[in-house]
Design an enzyme around this catalytic site. Sequence first.
Site, PDB file in Angstrom:
ATOM      1  N   ARG A 297       0.834  -1.218   0.000  1.00 56.00           N
ATOM      2  CA  ARG A 297       0.000   0.000   0.000  1.00 56.00           C
ATOM      3  C   ARG A 297       0.865   1.264   0.000  1.00 56.00           C
ATOM      4  NH1 ARG A 297      -3.005  -3.525  -0.636  1.00 56.00           N
ATOM      5  NH2 ARG A 297      -5.164  -3.736   0.059  1.00 56.00           N
TER       6      ARG A 297
ATOM      7  N   SER B 277      -9.965   0.184   3.671  1.00 59.81           N
ATOM      8  CA  SER B 277      -9.180  -0.107   4.878  1.00 59.81           C
ATOM      9  C   SER B 277      -8.642   1.193   5.465  1.00 59.81           C
ATOM     10  CB  SER B 277      -8.002  -1.013   4.535  1.00 59.81           C
ATOM     11  OG  SER B 277      -8.463  -2.199   3.946  1.00 59.81           O
TER      12      SER B 277
ATOM     13  N   GLU C  45      -3.809   4.049   6.668  1.00 62.81           N
ATOM     14  CA  GLU C  45      -3.550   3.768   5.253  1.00 62.81           C
ATOM     15  C   GLU C  45      -3.958   4.895   4.300  1.00 62.81           C
ATOM     16  OE1 GLU C  45      -3.777   2.883   1.437  1.00 62.81           O
ATOM     17  OE2 GLU C  45      -5.715   2.639   2.410  1.00 62.81           O
TER      18      GLU C  45
HETATM   19  N1  EPU Z   1     -11.574 -10.014  10.267  1.00 63.50           N
HETATM   20  C1  EPU Z   1     -12.084  -9.817  11.530  1.00 63.50           C
HETATM   21  N2  EPU Z   1     -13.125  -8.943  11.657  1.00 63.50           N
HETATM   22  C2  EPU Z   1     -13.661  -8.274  10.611  1.00 63.50           C
HETATM   23  C3  EPU Z   1     -13.128  -8.487   9.327  1.00 63.50           C
HETATM   24  C4  EPU Z   1     -12.076  -9.351   9.172  1.00 63.50           C
HETATM   25  O1  EPU Z   1     -11.634 -10.405  12.501  1.00 63.50           O
HETATM   26  O2  EPU Z   1     -14.596  -7.481  10.832  1.00 63.50           O
HETATM   27  C5  EPU Z   1     -10.420 -10.929  10.128  1.00 63.50           C
HETATM   28  C6  EPU Z   1     -10.828 -12.294   9.629  1.00 63.50           C
HETATM   29  O3  EPU Z   1     -10.102 -13.240  10.321  1.00 63.50           O
HETATM   30  C7  EPU Z   1     -10.370 -12.299   8.188  1.00 63.50           C
HETATM   31  C8  EPU Z   1      -9.161 -11.394   8.248  1.00 63.50           C
HETATM   32  O4  EPU Z   1      -9.504 -10.401   9.221  1.00 63.50           O
HETATM   33  O5  EPU Z   1     -10.030 -13.568   7.774  1.00 63.50           O
HETATM   34  C9  EPU Z   1      -8.801 -10.723   6.945  1.00 63.50           C
HETATM   35  O6  EPU Z   1      -9.925 -10.035   6.436  1.00 63.50           O
HETATM   36  P1  EPU Z   1     -10.078  -9.748   4.878  1.00 63.50           P
HETATM   37  O7  EPU Z   1      -9.869 -10.991   4.109  1.00 63.50           O
HETATM   38  O8  EPU Z   1     -11.346  -9.006   4.657  1.00 63.50           O
HETATM   39  O9  EPU Z   1      -8.851  -8.850   4.521  1.00 63.50           O
HETATM   40  P2  EPU Z   1      -8.084  -7.675   5.270  1.00 63.50           P
HETATM   41  O10 EPU Z   1      -6.725  -8.169   5.592  1.00 63.50           O
HETATM   42  O11 EPU Z   1      -8.871  -7.083   6.374  1.00 63.50           O
HETATM   43  C10 EPU Z   1      -6.971  -6.744   3.099  1.00 63.50           C
HETATM   44  C11 EPU Z   1      -6.878  -5.428   2.367  1.00 63.50           C
HETATM   45  C12 EPU Z   1      -8.174  -5.119   1.640  1.00 63.50           C
HETATM   46  C13 EPU Z   1      -8.443  -6.241   0.656  1.00 63.50           C
HETATM   47  C14 EPU Z   1      -8.520  -7.566   1.428  1.00 63.50           C
HETATM   48  C15 EPU Z   1      -8.631  -8.761   0.519  1.00 63.50           C
HETATM   49  C16 EPU Z   1      -5.290  -4.109   3.630  1.00 63.50           C
HETATM   50  C17 EPU Z   1      -5.075  -2.927   4.508  1.00 63.50           C
HETATM   51  N3  EPU Z   1      -6.556  -4.362   3.293  1.00 63.50           N
HETATM   52  O12 EPU Z   1      -7.968  -6.575   4.099  1.00 63.50           O
HETATM   53  O13 EPU Z   1      -7.968  -3.932   0.897  1.00 63.50           O
HETATM   54  O14 EPU Z   1      -9.644  -6.014  -0.039  1.00 63.50           O
HETATM   55  O15 EPU Z   1      -7.296  -7.768   2.184  1.00 63.50           O
HETATM   56  O16 EPU Z   1      -7.429  -9.004  -0.102  1.00 63.50           O
HETATM   57  O17 EPU Z   1      -4.319  -4.765   3.249  1.00 63.50           O
HETATM   58  C18 EPU Z   1      -8.177  -1.554   0.978  1.00 63.50           C
HETATM   59  O18 EPU Z   1      -6.960  -1.504   0.846  1.00 63.50           O
HETATM   60  O19 EPU Z   1      -8.870  -0.507   1.101  1.00 63.50           O
HETATM   61  C19 EPU Z   1      -8.832  -2.853   1.056  1.00 63.50           C
HETATM   62  C20 EPU Z   1     -10.142  -2.979   1.282  1.00 63.50           C
END
Ligand code: EPU
Length: 298
Positions: free
Chosen positions: A124, A198, A294
């Site tokens: 990012r 995010s 971010e």
């Molecule tokens: N989770 C929770 N609570 C929640 C949501 C998620 O505990 O309310 C935990 C779950 O265990 C889940 C894990 O967090 O398995 C990861 O969640 P998710 O797969 O939604 O991905 P993320 O790591 O939260 C990142 C990116 C997103 C991208 C997703 C999918 C960053 C900062 N964010 O989110 O990017 O869509 O992976 O690849 O790296 C963005 O940059 O704006 C964005 C939305």
Amino acid sequence: MLAFAREEKLRILVLGGGSNIVFTKNFDGLVLMLDFRGVQVDGQKVTVGAGENWHWLVRHTLQRGLFGLENLSLIPGLAGAAPIQNIGAYGQELDQVFVELEATDLSTGEEINFTSSDCCFGYRHSIFKDELKDRMAITHITLRLCSDFTPILNYQDVVNELESLGEGIPTATDISDAVIAVRKRKLPNPDKQGNVGSFFKNPEMQSQKLEKFKQRWPDVPSRQLQSGVHKIPAAWLIEKAGMKGMSIGDAAVSTLHALVIVNRGNASSGDVLGLGARVEKQVLAEFGIRLEIEPVFY
Ligand code: EPU
């Protein structure tokens, strides 16, 4: 326009789709929205005007039999902004397909090309978020896509979605459709409830530290970035710290996804910043981890 800004000593802000920007006050200067349009395809190389909608580009390249953007479906914003934060989702990041971009130096009007290494891409991150922040207007980006499709299926959510769509080997369009469905289900829609995706980056942890962390928090999810380095989801930390749904004024930690701060109506920038700071403080107190914001603030 640039000469006018120079004469009047105006600050310039180049606005893309506005989907990763938080304004803390009115911007005192000249705001430019670039409307460079069009897509040029040269074999597997695609050059696109900065003003094209990113998701439109993803679907357009799929229709033309060029693959490599499907996991990045439905990311809001414009193509020209994609390199600034090196957009990424579901196992893919822009820098994996990026070739070069063309930009205009806002102080001289000079056109400059940036290769991938010039952009200093990271998670990012790019040079346009620090050293060159507000100094360049990106006008075109060039990507190298592939006419042979290789699926990237290292996200369980996407795999589950594909399974629910049906049997058989998925096409690139199936993957795009699955990513769209997952995003629609898991992330608040910015058209309906203002948000910048995010709000925090996922923190990195060395293997040794992660092992120790897991002794205390055995259910923490993690994803290996490179040998010895892992990312843990900030969303998990925020939810575990009891902050999901927490609000200040109309700014709230989304009940759908804890990594997103939404505007429930009339949130002020103070509400958003205050809530972000409260989340940061709570996660630090609970886990000893400092979250990094971010989006870009003005
Ligand atoms: N989770 C929770 N609570 C929640 C949501 C998620 O505990 O309310 C935990 C779950 O265990 C889940 C894990 O967090 O398995 C990861 O969640 P998710 O797969 O939604 O991905 P993320 O790591 O939260 C990142 C990116 C997103 C991208 C997703 C999918 C960053 C900062 N964010 O989110 O990017 O869509 O992976 O690849 O790296 C963005 O940059 O704006 C964005 C939305």
